[in-house]
Design a protein around this motif. Structure first.
Motif, PDB file in Angstrom:
ATOM      1  N   ILE A 136       0.837  -1.205   0.000  1.00 16.81           N
ATOM      2  CA  ILE A 136       0.000   0.000   0.000  1.00 16.81           C
ATOM      3  C   ILE A 136       0.872   1.255   0.000  1.00 16.81           C
ATOM      4  CG2 ILE A 136      -1.612   1.365   1.396  1.00 16.81           C
ATOM      5  CD1 ILE A 136      -2.917  -1.366   2.187  1.00 16.81           C
ATOM      6  N   GLY A 187       2.458   1.702  -3.308  1.00 20.22           N
ATOM      7  CA  GLY A 187       1.481   2.229  -4.264  1.00 20.22           C
ATOM      8  C   GLY A 187       1.262   3.717  -4.087  1.00 20.22           C
ATOM      9  N   ILE A 188       1.150   4.150  -2.855  1.00 21.95           N
ATOM     10  CA  ILE A 188       0.992   5.585  -2.593  1.00 21.95           C
ATOM     11  C   ILE A 188       2.222   6.344  -3.091  1.00 21.95           C
ATOM     12  CG2 ILE A 188       0.873   7.326  -0.758  1.00 21.95           C
ATOM     13  CD1 ILE A 188      -0.860   5.279   0.819  1.00 21.95           C
ATOM     14  N   LYS A 242      10.889   2.389  -0.545  1.00 21.06           N
ATOM     15  CA  LYS A 242       9.757   1.463  -0.568  1.00 21.06           C
ATOM     16  C   LYS A 242      10.166   0.053  -0.960  1.00 21.06           C
ATOM     17  CE  LYS A 242       8.290   2.997  -5.125  1.00 21.06           C
ATOM     18  NZ  LYS A 242       9.328   4.005  -5.256  1.00 21.06           N
ATOM     19  N   GLY A 265       1.381   1.721  -9.347  1.00 25.77           N
ATOM     20  CA  GLY A 265       0.921   2.162  -8.043  1.00 25.77           C
ATOM     21  C   GLY A 265      -0.498   1.696  -7.749  1.00 25.77           C
ATOM     22  N   ALA A 266      -1.359   1.772  -8.764  1.00 23.05           N
ATOM     23  CA  ALA A 266      -2.740   1.297  -8.583  1.00 23.05           C
ATOM     24  C   ALA A 266      -2.765  -0.204  -8.314  1.00 23.05           C
ATOM     25  CB  ALA A 266      -3.571   1.633  -9.820  1.00 23.05           C
ATOM     26  N   PHE A 294      -0.339  -1.988  -6.890  1.00 21.63           N
ATOM     27  CA  PHE A 294       0.125  -2.187  -5.510  1.00 21.63           C
ATOM     28  C   PHE A 294      -0.973  -1.857  -4.507  1.00 21.63           C
ATOM     29  CE2 PHE A 294       4.835  -1.602  -6.661  1.00 21.63           C
ATOM     30  CZ  PHE A 294       5.094  -2.954  -6.543  1.00 21.63           C
ATOM     31  N   LEU A 295      -1.695  -0.763  -4.745  1.00 23.90           N
ATOM     32  CA  LEU A 295      -2.780  -0.388  -3.835  1.00 23.90           C
ATOM     33  C   LEU A 295      -3.876  -1.445  -3.811  1.00 23.90           C
ATOM     34  CD1 LEU A 295      -3.023   3.429  -4.591  1.00 23.90           C
ATOM     35  CD2 LEU A 295      -2.362   2.376  -2.418  1.00 23.90           C
ATOM     36  N   LEU A 296      -4.241  -1.958  -4.964  1.00 28.22           N
ATOM     37  CA  LEU A 296      -5.292  -2.971  -5.037  1.00 28.22           C
ATOM     38  C   LEU A 296      -4.879  -4.260  -4.334  1.00 28.22           C
ATOM     39  CD1 LEU A 296      -8.055  -3.875  -6.188  1.00 28.22           C
ATOM     40  CD2 LEU A 296      -6.804  -4.657  -8.209  1.00 28.22           C
ATOM     41  N   GLY A 309      -2.396  -4.738  -2.201  1.00 29.87           N
ATOM     42  CA  GLY A 309      -2.175  -4.466  -0.785  1.00 29.87           C
ATOM     43  C   GLY A 309      -3.471  -4.339  -0.012  1.00 29.87           C
ATOM     44  N   GLY A 310      -4.467  -3.673  -0.608  1.00 32.09           N
ATOM     45  CA  GLY A 310      -5.769  -3.549   0.053  1.00 32.09           C
ATOM     46  C   GLY A 310      -6.453  -4.889   0.253  1.00 32.09           C
TER      47      GLY A 310
END
Length: 188
Positions: A77, A80-81, A116, A170-171, A173-175, A177-178
């Motif tokens: 996450i 991704g940020i 990161k 990044g998107a 990683f966010l997905l 990770g979420g």
């Protein structure tokens, strides 16, 4: 093999268009020589990957499976940020006069330390308890991302839409990770 492949793909994606890749290209342009910059990158990355893997291996012994998965999810996450958010410009080390190898080695070691990618690698080593494979995969991943920048220099930025790749990465990683974080909390 899970630790090797996971860290390879995550590190290659995390480093693409990031400050180490930019610094590698700038140093290759500045010195006009590929070999010392490659050696500096390889050794700096090897040291950082080893530090991350050892730290992750130590964490694996201290905590149970769900917190390890949450640690891994949070590293993704935050990566991704970091990929979609604004970032400060890269210091191109113009004031350094240590020669191409030492400037590359020390500059890239310092730049990668605490970045990161180091957290992703530590979390991978902690989650899988395969520190050696995680370190090897992370090293190969960083080299996959940075060696083309050294060899192609400015042409890499002209050939690939780096901003779009960073946004999509990044998107992703966010997905992922979420989803992993929700799974660690037992929600999914």
């Amino acid at each position: 093999m899970d630790a090797f492949l996971t860290s390879l793909f995550a590190m290659a994606l995390a480093e693409f268009g990031d400050r180490p890749q930019i610094l590698c290209a700038a140093l290759a342009i500045r010195y006009g020589r590929v070999s010392p910059v490659l050696w500096g990158l390889g050794l700096a990355t090897l040291c950082n990957c080893a530090i991350s893997a050892v730290a992750g291996s130590a964490v694996h012994q201290w905590i149970s499976e769900d917190p390890l998965q949450l640690f891994y999810a949070l590293s993704l996450i935050f990566a991704g940020i970091g990929m979609v958010a604004w970032r400060r410009p890269t210091d191109l080390l113009d004031d350094w006069s240590l020669g191409p190898f030492w400037t590359s080695f020390l500059g890239l070691f310092i730049l990668q330390f605490g970045d990161k990618g180091q957290f992703i690698l530590a979390a991978t080593a902690a989650r899988t308890d395969m520190a050696l494979f995680a370190a090897a995969g992370g090293w190969v991943g960083v080299m996959i991302a940075c060696v083309p920048a050294i060899l192609l220099r400015r042409r890499l930025a002209d050939a690939i839409p780096i901003a779009k790749v960073r946004f999509v990465g990044g998107a992703a990683f966010l997905l992922v990770g979420g989803i992993l974080a929700l799974s660690a909390w037992g929600i999914v």
